[in-house]
Design a protein around this motif. Sequence first.
Motif, PDB file in Angstrom:
ATOM      1  N   PHE A 679       0.855  -1.180   0.000  1.00  0.00           N
ATOM      2  CA  PHE A 679       0.000   0.000   0.000  1.00  0.00           C
ATOM      3  C   PHE A 679       0.895   1.235   0.000  1.00  0.00           C
ATOM      4  N   LEU A 680       0.595   2.149  -0.891  1.00  0.00           N
ATOM      5  CA  LEU A 680       1.369   3.370  -0.993  1.00  0.00           C
ATOM      6  C   LEU A 680       0.734   4.440  -0.113  1.00  0.00           C
ATOM      7  N   SER A 681       1.559   5.106   0.692  1.00  0.00           N
ATOM      8  CA  SER A 681       1.081   6.194   1.536  1.00  0.00           C
ATOM      9  C   SER A 681       1.798   7.482   1.148  1.00  0.00           C
ATOM     10  N   LEU A 682       1.497   8.550   1.864  1.00  0.00           N
ATOM     11  CA  LEU A 682       2.136   9.830   1.565  1.00  0.00           C
ATOM     12  C   LEU A 682       3.635   9.812   1.843  1.00  0.00           C
ATOM     13  N   LYS A 683       4.091   8.840   2.648  1.00  0.00           N
ATOM     14  CA  LYS A 683       5.501   8.830   3.022  1.00  0.00           C
ATOM     15  C   LYS A 683       6.191   7.508   2.727  1.00  0.00           C
ATOM     16  N   GLY A 684       5.709   6.797   1.734  1.00  0.00           N
ATOM     17  CA  GLY A 684       6.391   5.555   1.380  1.00  0.00           C
ATOM     18  C   GLY A 684       5.454   4.384   1.239  1.00  0.00           C
ATOM     19  N   VAL A 685       6.045   3.201   1.149  1.00  0.00           N
ATOM     20  CA  VAL A 685       5.298   1.985   0.876  1.00  0.00           C
ATOM     21  C   VAL A 685       5.200   1.126   2.137  1.00  0.00           C
ATOM     22  N   ALA A 686       3.983   0.695   2.474  1.00  0.00           N
ATOM     23  CA  ALA A 686       3.798  -0.309   3.522  1.00  0.00           C
ATOM     24  C   ALA A 686       3.808  -1.666   2.830  1.00  0.00           C
ATOM     25  N   ALA A 687       4.894  -2.405   2.996  1.00  0.00           N
ATOM     26  CA  ALA A 687       5.062  -3.703   2.348  1.00  0.00           C
ATOM     27  C   ALA A 687       5.105  -4.781   3.417  1.00  0.00           C
ATOM     28  N   PHE A 688       4.235  -5.787   3.317  1.00  0.00           N
ATOM     29  CA  PHE A 688       4.170  -6.802   4.363  1.00  0.00           C
ATOM     30  C   PHE A 688       3.470  -8.046   3.848  1.00  0.00           C
ATOM     31  N   HIS A 689       3.757  -9.160   4.512  1.00  0.00           N
ATOM     32  CA  HIS A 689       2.983 -10.371   4.279  1.00  0.00           C
ATOM     33  C   HIS A 689       1.978 -10.482   5.418  1.00  0.00           C
ATOM     34  N   PRO A 690       0.693 -10.639   5.116  1.00  0.00           N
ATOM     35  CA  PRO A 690      -0.331 -10.648   6.177  1.00  0.00           C
ATOM     36  C   PRO A 690      -0.087 -11.668   7.275  1.00  0.00           C
ATOM     37  N   ASP A 691       0.542 -12.801   6.943  1.00  0.00           N
ATOM     38  CA  ASP A 691       0.778 -13.824   7.967  1.00  0.00           C
ATOM     39  C   ASP A 691       1.779 -13.367   9.022  1.00  0.00           C
ATOM     40  N   SER A 692       2.562 -12.339   8.694  1.00  0.00           N
ATOM     41  CA  SER A 692       3.556 -11.850   9.650  1.00  0.00           C
ATOM     42  C   SER A 692       2.974 -10.824  10.611  1.00  0.00           C
ATOM     43  N   ILE A 693       1.754 -10.389  10.366  1.00  0.00           N
ATOM     44  CA  ILE A 693       1.121  -9.387  11.230  1.00  0.00           C
ATOM     45  C   ILE A 693       0.310 -10.113  12.293  1.00  0.00           C
ATOM     46  N   THR A 694       0.839 -10.160  13.495  1.00  0.00           N
ATOM     47  CA  THR A 694       0.174 -10.876  14.585  1.00  0.00           C
ATOM     48  C   THR A 694      -0.021  -9.937  15.767  1.00  0.00           C
ATOM     49  N   ASP A 695      -1.044 -10.197  16.558  1.00  0.00           N
ATOM     50  CA  ASP A 695      -1.299  -9.427  17.765  1.00  0.00           C
ATOM     51  C   ASP A 695      -0.622 -10.077  18.954  1.00  0.00           C
ATOM     52  N   ASN A 696      -0.431  -9.288  20.005  1.00  0.00           N
ATOM     53  CA  ASN A 696       0.205  -9.793  21.216  1.00  0.00           C
ATOM     54  C   ASN A 696      -0.707 -10.823  21.884  1.00  0.00           C
ATOM     55  N   PRO A 697      -0.232 -12.070  22.066  1.00  0.00           N
ATOM     56  CA  PRO A 697      -1.085 -13.115  22.644  1.00  0.00           C
ATOM     57  C   PRO A 697      -1.200 -13.030  24.162  1.00  0.00           C
ATOM     58  N   TYR A 698      -0.427 -12.135  24.779  1.00  0.00           N
ATOM     59  CA  TYR A 698      -0.413 -12.071  26.233  1.00  0.00           C
ATOM     60  C   TYR A 698      -1.747 -11.552  26.773  1.00  0.00           C
ATOM     61  N   ILE A 699      -2.336 -12.292  27.708  1.00  0.00           N
ATOM     62  CA  ILE A 699      -3.588 -11.875  28.365  1.00  0.00           C
ATOM     63  C   ILE A 699      -3.228 -11.375  29.757  1.00  0.00           C
ATOM     64  N   PRO A 700      -3.347 -10.068  30.004  1.00  0.00           N
ATOM     65  CA  PRO A 700      -2.940  -9.537  31.302  1.00  0.00           C
ATOM     66  C   PRO A 700      -3.892  -9.962  32.407  1.00  0.00           C
ATOM     67  N   PRO A 701      -3.376 -10.075  33.632  1.00  0.00           N
ATOM     68  CA  PRO A 701      -4.257 -10.430  34.751  1.00  0.00           C
ATOM     69  C   PRO A 701      -5.211  -9.281  35.068  1.00  0.00           C
ATOM     70  N   VAL A 702      -6.378  -9.630  35.599  1.00  0.00           N
ATOM     71  CA  VAL A 702      -7.346  -8.615  36.012  1.00  0.00           C
ATOM     72  C   VAL A 702      -7.089  -8.283  37.476  1.00  0.00           C
ATOM     73  N   VAL A 703      -6.829  -7.013  37.741  1.00  0.00           N
ATOM     74  CA  VAL A 703      -6.533  -6.553  39.094  1.00  0.00           C
ATOM     75  C   VAL A 703      -7.460  -5.401  39.431  1.00  0.00           C
ATOM     76  N   ILE A 704      -8.112  -5.472  40.577  1.00  0.00           N
ATOM     77  CA  ILE A 704      -8.986  -4.386  41.019  1.00  0.00           C
ATOM     78  C   ILE A 704      -8.132  -3.320  41.698  1.00  0.00           C
ATOM     79  N   THR A 705      -8.213  -2.106  41.191  1.00  0.00           N
ATOM     80  CA  THR A 705      -7.432  -1.004  41.764  1.00  0.00           C
ATOM     81  C   THR A 705      -8.301   0.003  42.513  1.00  0.00           C
ATOM     82  N   ALA A 706      -9.624  -0.019  42.268  1.00  0.00           N
ATOM     83  CA  ALA A 706     -10.520   0.906  42.963  1.00  0.00           C
ATOM     84  C   ALA A 706     -11.950   0.409  42.843  1.00  0.00           C
ATOM     85  N   LEU A 707     -12.788   0.778  43.831  1.00  0.00           N
ATOM     86  CA  LEU A 707     -14.214   0.489  43.790  1.00  0.00           C
ATOM     87  C   LEU A 707     -14.973   1.787  44.012  1.00  0.00           C
ATOM     88  N   LYS A 708     -16.125   1.918  43.344  1.00  0.00           N
ATOM     89  CA  LYS A 708     -16.975   3.090  43.531  1.00  0.00           C
ATOM     90  C   LYS A 708     -18.390   2.630  43.840  1.00  0.00           C
TER      91      LYS A 708
END
Length: 731
Positions: A679-708
């Motif tokens: 894909f061409l943008s105003l500042k160059g080319v975004a060149a990639f293989h879709p299989d290389s684009i992955t999201d972070n698999p880490y699931i953070p722990p749920v921690v309660i920091t405040a109650l209202k």
Amino acid sequence: MKAINSSLQTSRGTMWLEIIGVVLALTLPLPARLFAQEPSVKFERIALEEGRTVYCMLQDHQGFLWLGTADGLIKYDGYGFTAYRHDAFDSLSLSTNFVYALCEDRSGTLWVGTVGGGLNRFEREREQFTRFVHDPNNPHSLSFNSVGAIHEDHTGALWIGTADLLSEAGAGLNKFDRATQQFVRFVHDSSDVRSLSHNSVWDIFEDHTGTLWIGTQRGLNKFEREKGQFTHFLHDPDNPNSLSHSDVRVIYEDRARTLWFGTRGGGLNRFDRDQQVFTRFRFDRNNPRSLSQDSVLAISEDQTGALWIGTFRGLNRFDRTREEFARFVSDPNNIHTLSNNLIWSLCQDRTGTLWVGTFFGGIDKFDPGRARFKPFVPESNNASILSEKSIGGIYWDEAGTRWIGTPAGLARFEHAVKPFAHLFNKSFNSQVNCISGDFSPRGTLWIGTNGNGLYRIDHSTGKLTRFVYDPNDPHSISDSQITAIHQDRFGTLWVGTLGGLNRFDREKERFVRFLHDQNDPYSISTDAVTAICEDSVAQNTLWIATGDGLNRLDSQTGRFTRFLNDPKDPKSLSDNFIWSLHVDHTGKLWVGTNAGLDCFDTTIEKFAHYTTKDGLPSGQIMGILEDDRGRLWVGTMKGLSYFNPETGSFRSYGLADGLAANEFLNMSHHKSVDGKLFFLSLKGVAAFHPDSITDNPYIPPVVITALKRYNTDDAEGTAIEEKGISAKKEV
């Protein structure tokens, strides 16, 4: 063990004079090559209201980031900061505000080392501190009230190194017995060569063999626990394989089990255990790929295996293969660079994000996982070839040659040749808008320009033929401003212009025009053509995008069927201005409009709409490509998105993910035969293989920091004041 002499030898202010000198030096102009850094590495600056210098950092088992500053202990939960400070009237508060060392033990207890206030143990549930301080009348108390390092070893023993950042005095190493609440001291004895080499201890590290390494102001020490003795490694000016400097400030073992030592003034050292020799990496003013500065205070390894080195003049990433450093420094004109060049601490969290503690600059963070897109910027002898806002049109042919349009003509990039070869730069005399390959036996390339006509390049001979609008020739192309080029399955070439649609007669070398006729409802809806694509199911059917609606052309009869926006029909086209078209592998037609992405059901002739409310970053859909998994990738004016047709969900990417720009161009996207997307943008080319684009698999722990509680008159709710709520099992 020798008793500690109460008159400690000090070199007050030495390090602070060095820091002041470095800060002053950084205000002076430096060679431009020192500041060259990768555009894909972007830092996010996070300012601290409480204490801007971050001397130490750690992420605890709950995911909180703890920061040691000169103005207290700071807890960061990703949204805001909580400060813990000394209170002269509260003996359970932090002993002093200057926090220099942190450690979380295996039980989850946080230990806090201060400058002048001794050691503190933090009770999370009560948010209270227990203090351990030096008592001159108790030889089993902490040996000194300034703590330079804390470490828990594999046996659970807690080790405390003493050193004063301000005076650089120290009183040795301490081992804390939790059961007796007593300290055992290990100190320097000038009459004992197997004692600690110096009493100022700056770092403690246990390697994979269980060996304890101690970094002091005068030498590196390997501790033999059974004998209670130390082996010293010192700088020897006559031995190039010795430690580069005796003042060891940081110790690190990487995943390859290699030991690294950072020194103050001697750069970085790599230790060969078998040969017992050091390899030095130092600043070289004649080598822009050398370490940026010789005072190293922090070392960390990221999830990719890259080694990051914090110095008094920026951050460095070490390439182990080439043994070179990439430098990253602060630029006051770029908010995506470091906030300050003096790096005091580094920490990689469990998501892979690298946190950088700076001197008077707060914390910066870099997420290597977010830099998913690498800008395609090949080496070039002419920097203007891929300059900002200058490129248009992109095509990768079957031989792997890359063609990119520029204001000066056409650029070609071949795998075997690094620089771009500039072609026909004097012949086009216009911006290149679009490029397309011709699958005819002759193998030609078609180039559409922004006002200077259509060009044909014969691959075999290099012959250039130009086609322009001639008002006196009804068989010439209808307009010289070319906006789209498409070759259908029968080999027919179709050319879109701002003055109508054209079909090229190869035998007669002339064009048949299809123009808007206000008296003919079966003519094209307007002459401004923006995109062309072919129906994959119905033969002899082309889809023509224009500035005033979508058109379906029966190429046999030459008749057009128009599809326009009808405000009274929610199933009509969302907007009449169309930027892009794509027919997917199932035969569905996707229409990129000025108001979102439309999917056209050719059976019932109705449109389904996807807008910013559904997750698109922008309604201006400049380009659409389909990857090998059937996902759609959409270039917009506010970033790149992929769309999953099965779930109807979008995932968007922007500058923080490594894109050179968020503004993508129409007529400037392409899928290569190996599945890569461009894909061409105003500042160059975004060149990639879709299989290389992955999201972070880490699931953070749920921690309660405040109650209202919401059963009050306060619409926002009143916070329940409950200290240590994140550590409690119930409230």
